[in-house]
Design an enzyme around this catalytic site. Structure first.
Site, PDB file in Angstrom:
ATOM      1  NE  ARG A  23       4.833   1.731   0.077  1.00  0.00           N
ATOM      2  CZ  ARG A  23       5.793   1.550   0.975  1.00  0.00           C
ATOM      3  NH1 ARG A  23       7.028   1.779   0.638  1.00  0.00           N
ATOM      4  NH2 ARG A  23       5.513   1.145   2.189  1.00  0.00           N
ATOM      5  CG  ASN A  58       0.942   0.773   4.341  1.00  0.00           C
ATOM      6  OD1 ASN A  58       0.633  -0.408   4.289  1.00  0.00           O
ATOM      7  ND2 ASN A  58       2.181   1.202   4.147  1.00  0.00           N
ATOM      8  N   GLY A  59      -1.284  -0.847   6.473  1.00  0.00           N
ATOM      9  CA  GLY A  59      -1.059  -1.648   7.682  1.00  0.00           C
ATOM     10  C   GLY A  59      -2.262  -2.521   7.942  1.00  0.00           C
ATOM     11  CB  CYS A  67      -0.958   0.097   1.180  1.00  0.00           C
ATOM     12  SG  CYS A  67      -2.147  -1.246   1.223  1.00  0.00           S
ATOM     13  CE  LYS A  74      13.581 -12.112  -8.084  1.00  0.00           C
ATOM     14  NZ  LYS A  74      14.214 -11.897  -6.844  1.00  0.00           N
ATOM     15  CD  GLU A 134       9.729 -12.425  -6.678  1.00  0.00           C
ATOM     16  OE1 GLU A 134      10.880 -12.491  -7.147  1.00  0.00           O
ATOM     17  OE2 GLU A 134       9.396 -11.581  -5.845  1.00  0.00           O
ATOM     18  CE  LYS A 172      11.547  -3.395  -4.523  1.00  0.00           C
ATOM     19  NZ  LYS A 172      12.210  -4.549  -5.164  1.00  0.00           N
ATOM     20  CD  GLU A 210      16.726 -14.012  -5.533  1.00  0.00           C
ATOM     21  OE1 GLU A 210      16.067 -14.440  -4.571  1.00  0.00           O
ATOM     22  OE2 GLU A 210      16.460 -12.937  -6.116  1.00  0.00           O
ATOM     23  CG  HIS A 253      17.929 -37.766  -0.800  1.00  0.00           C
ATOM     24  ND1 HIS A 253      18.254 -39.008  -0.315  1.00  0.00           N
ATOM     25  CD2 HIS A 253      19.101 -37.084  -0.918  1.00  0.00           C
ATOM     26  CE1 HIS A 253      19.571 -39.076  -0.130  1.00  0.00           C
ATOM     27  NE2 HIS A 253      20.101 -37.916  -0.499  1.00  0.00           N
ATOM     28  CD1 TRP A 277      -0.217  -6.458  -2.848  1.00  0.00           C
ATOM     29  CD2 TRP A 277      -0.653  -6.931  -0.702  1.00  0.00           C
ATOM     30  NE1 TRP A 277       0.049  -7.785  -2.637  1.00  0.00           N
ATOM     31  CE2 TRP A 277      -0.210  -8.109  -1.342  1.00  0.00           C
ATOM     32  CE3 TRP A 277      -0.994  -6.990   0.650  1.00  0.00           C
ATOM     33  CZ2 TRP A 277      -0.087  -9.316  -0.677  1.00  0.00           C
ATOM     34  CZ3 TRP A 277      -0.876  -8.197   1.318  1.00  0.00           C
ATOM     35  CH2 TRP A 277      -0.418  -9.346   0.650  1.00  0.00           C
TER      36      TRP A 277
END
Ligand code: F6R
Length: 621
Positions: free
Chosen positions: A28, A102-103, A2, A493, A496, A616, A489, A512, A76
């Site tokens: 954001r 926001n929160g 947000c 990527k 995402e 973000k 990583e 395994h 968001w």
């Protein structure tokens, strides 16, 4: 997560300024957006434009008109789906107060019940709407109009986290408050206009003078003045801080996407993070911000990295480095787990929080937990002045500059640069690495930016491979030792930004379990560079081949053995990276994986910079 923006001042196009700021904060959160403003000369009514969708779409519903104060929000979704009704700003019953938040208000259910009993009518499914009604309860009591006092009383009842900006149609002011979610005040050049933003990027076109609010503080902005008070209504004196990066560094320039620009910035970012810290002549690494006496460094008996997502992967690599170079037992914890697992901490434990934004709620909560339990704390942070940068006792800034692409790339290479430096610094002081070996590392480290540039020069090779592989639904990413975190990583990527399912695995674990998935429809990305586990991973690649699985191998240039395996085989592909010291391959292996994810996402027509469902900085726990 947000974005909040607000403007009050001499310009009578406050709403447009707020829309512009929101478009710079959109990374954001971007499932809905909205503004609330008061028209010039019509002080008695709040106008709201909000809807589902991106800022630029919502802006089309706004007809420009004169306004000199405005608040805005890009969302968001946490509580309540993405819809026009759930979009911020939220109004009170009388439509006199507008709030952006926001929160998360954790006790919103009980507050809502109390407010409903008092007759308040709620229209959204959000937790945030309780704020406008709660403020309404305290506003205009005893006929005294005082928005900040109503807010001060309202927020005293909240549990959870908030960054808010509030306006009333009855007073020409904007009031902002913070607990756990960032709020930054921007001071106009002539002190005749003021801004509010969740981060500095939205302020850059207007001012570089800022005041970040601390938890519990309330800011009251009028057209030509500002005041900051604490939760007891006492004035707080704050220093104005300058934003150090310029506007250009937060623009996309000639690149199609921020993510691509940020991938290509990596040689410079590694150099900047090393600058003044990697001392070639002396053959050492030095870190001023660590501010620990030699004795203290020698007394560290354990390191715990806390971080999330990409920053966690940097921490995982940091563990290998700290254990090999500085011989310090090291653990890596998901920040979202650390706080809630009664962590064992003693005076010799150094807790290192890694965060690009410095505002990730889970990392902040764990950092505070670590401090409470008596740990020494250190932050490895990109955003100057952010919460983690301010709250960690010691700090190492990474100099990645603004990272706008939601998928983190350059911040990761900057973070690992800092981790290499830190482990070399600790290793030297603890005498766990010889002067000769350290000099060898320092010299090779200095060559890394040039080697990364070489990979970027050949980005087209990776694009061609992505064009061939983008249509698979699943991928296995294998790496071992220093390249295991890189496999994780790389898989992150791909997931995402392309939404292709990918799993990162330590290569030795393949047999395994994961090997069961391998067939012609399940390709593998194998990190097969010339290091101490090369032969082991080569066997994994053979095993994949034997099961008709396709693979892409990241190899060291000139590797003839791999070429022999591939002779007459055009099903499988290789991506060559320059030769380096085995310790430094992660810099060279992560870049092709970032590019591969980028080109797959591009081919699939994904929104590379703003992938679905993501934001973000994750400022809620
Ligand atoms: C991945 C990504 C996220 C962040 C994570 C932590 O590309 O961007 O996984 O790495 O949310 O964020 P910071 O580093 O800001 O604490």
């Amino acid at each position: 997560m947000c974005g909040i923006s607000a403007y009050i001042g001499k310009e009578n196009n406050a709403a447009e300024i707020v829309f512009n700021m929101l478009s710079r904060l959109e990374y954001r959160g971007y499932d809905s957006a909205g503004i609330a403003y008061v028209k010039e000369g019509k002080q008695d009514k709040i106008f709201v434009v909000k809807d589902k969708g991106m800022v630029e779409d919502v802006k089309k519903q706004y007809t420009p008109e004169h306004s000199d104060l405005c608040i805005g929000h890009t969302r968001w979704a946490t509580h309540g789906e993405s819809s026009k009704i759930n979009a911020h700003p939220h109004l009170d019953c009388k439509q006199e107060i507008a709030v952006v938040h926001n929160g998360i208000i954790e006790n919103y259910v009980s507050l809502k019940e109390i407010l409903e009993e008092k007759g308040h009518k709620f229209i959204s499914a959000t937790d945030s709407e309780v704020l406008s009604h709660l403020i309404e309860e305290f506003y205009n009591k005893d006929d005294v109009l005082n928005l900040e006092e109503a807010i001060r009383q309202a927020i005293a009842l909240l549990r959870g986290s908030y960054g808010i900006a509030v306006i009333s149609s009855k007073e020409e002011k904007i009031v902002a408050a913070r607990l756990g979610s960032p709020i930054i005040i921007g001071i106009g050049k002539d002190e005749d206009e003021y801004f509010i933003s969740s981060d500095t990027n939205a302020l850059l076109p207007y001012t570089n003078s800022t005041i970040p609010l601390n938890d519990g503080e309330i800011a009251i902005l009028t057209k030509n003045d500002y005041k900051i008070i604490n939760k007891d209504a006492l004035p707080v004196q704050k220093k104005i801080e300058k934003i150090l990066h310029d506007l250009q560094s937060a623009e996309k320039g000639e690149y199609a996407h921020y993510m691509l620009k940020e991938i290509f910035e990596q040689p410079r970012v590694i150099n900047e993070t090393m600058r003044g810290r990697l001392r070639l002549e002396e053959g050492i690494a030095k870190l001023g911000g660590v501010r620990m006496k030699k004795e203290e460094i020698r007394n560290i008996n354990r390191i715990v990295f806390i971080a999330c997502g990409t920053s966690l992967h940097a921490g995982m690599l940091g563990k290998y480095l700290m254990e090999e170079i500085a011989r310090i037992p090291t653990e890596v914890e998901y920040a979202s787990e650390f706080k809630y697992k009664f962590p064992v901490i003693d005076k010799g434990t150094l807790v290192i929080a890694i965060s690009q934004s410095g505002e990730t709620a889970d990392t902040i909560a764990s950092l505070r937990e670590a401090k409470e339990r008596g740990a020494n704390t250190l932050g490895i942070v990109n955003v100057v002045g952010s919460t983690i940068a301010r709250e960690a006792e010691k700090g190492v800034y990474v100099y990645a500059g603004p990272e706008i692409g939601v998928a983190s790339t350059k911040a990761f290479t900057a973070q690992i640069t800092a981790l290499y430096l830190l482990s070399m610094y600790f290793g030297r002081i603890r005498n766990t690495i010889s002067g000769f070996a350290l000099r060898e590392l320092v010299e090779e480290f200095a060559r890394i930016p040039g080697k990364v540039s070489k990979i970027l020069d050949d980005a087209d090779v990776i694009k061609d491979i992505a064009d061939e592989f983008y249509n698979y639904g699943d991928f296995l990413y294998l790496g071992r030792g220093y390249n295991f975190p890189i496999a994780l990583e790389g898989a992150l990527k791909l997931k995402e930004i392309s939404y292709i399912h990918a799993e990162g695995y330590p290569a030795g674990e393949m047999k395994h379990g994961p090997i069961a998935m391998i067939d012609e429809n399940f390709p593998t990305m194998a990190i097969l560079v010339k290091d101490n586990v090369y032969n082991k991973i080569m066997s994994n690649v053979e095993e994949i081949k034997a099961r008709h699985g396709r693979f892409i191998a990241i190899i060291t240039e000139g590797d003839e053995e791999v070429k022999k395996i591939l002779k007459g085989d055009d099903k499988n592909k290789v991506i060559s990276v320059p030769k380096t010291h085995p310790l430094f391959y992660p810099f060279l292996t992560v870049v092709p994986l970032q590019l591969f994810a980028y080109f797959c996402a591009l081919k699939l027509g994904r929104n590379v910079d703003k992938p679905r469902n993501l934001a973000k900085s994750v400022t809620v726990e």
